[in-house]
Design a protein around this motif. Structure first.
Motif, PDB file in Angstrom:
ATOM      1  N   GLY A  29       0.811  -1.217   0.000  1.00 59.45           N
ATOM      2  CA  GLY A  29       0.000   0.000   0.000  1.00 59.45           C
ATOM      3  C   GLY A  29       0.842   1.265   0.000  1.00 59.45           C
ATOM      4  O   GLY A  29       2.067   1.236  -0.176  1.00 59.45           O
ATOM      5  N   ASN A  30       0.175   2.377   0.234  1.00 57.23           N
ATOM      6  CA  ASN A  30       0.822   3.688   0.280  1.00 57.23           C
ATOM      7  C   ASN A  30       1.368   3.977   1.672  1.00 57.23           C
ATOM      8  O   ASN A  30       0.816   3.506   2.667  1.00 57.23           O
ATOM      9  CB  ASN A  30      -0.188   4.781  -0.095  1.00 57.23           C
ATOM     10  N   ASP A  48      -2.048   0.152   3.744  1.00 54.86           N
ATOM     11  CA  ASP A  48      -1.542   1.525   3.822  1.00 54.86           C
ATOM     12  C   ASP A  48      -1.070   1.845   5.241  1.00 54.86           C
ATOM     13  O   ASP A  48      -1.570   1.288   6.214  1.00 54.86           O
ATOM     14  CB  ASP A  48      -2.650   2.518   3.448  1.00 54.86           C
TER      15      ASP A  48
END
Length: 80
Positions: A29-30, A48
């Motif tokens: 994820g980010n 994330d």
């Protein structure tokens, strides 16, 4: 990051080593920090805002917003 790995299935009594392999995509994820020496196994999904401590082994799914550590990586504490 390993998208292909040799593994011995637990449900099979005898399997030729050449037939033992695991394939799987890895999703990251980010805003993820992966520490030095981390091993990410096939099929892992890292959500994330995750931190993975150095030397950890990631398998399965890591929920968003947590610090993970260990072999295998487990939740240590929630991140702010």
């Amino acid at each position: 990051l390993f998208c292909h790995s040799n593994g011995i299935p637990a449900d099979v009594a005898t399997t030729p080593f050449t037939a033992c392999h695991v394939d799987g995509d890895i999703a990251i994820g980010n805003n993820v920090l992966i520490g030095a020496g981390v091993i990410v196994l096939p099929g892992a999904v890292i959500g994330d805002n995750v931190v993975v401590a150095a030397g950890s082994v990631v398998k399965g799914e890591l929920a968003p917003g947590w610090l993970y550590a260990g072999q295998p990586a487990r939740k240590v504490r929630a991140l702010c």
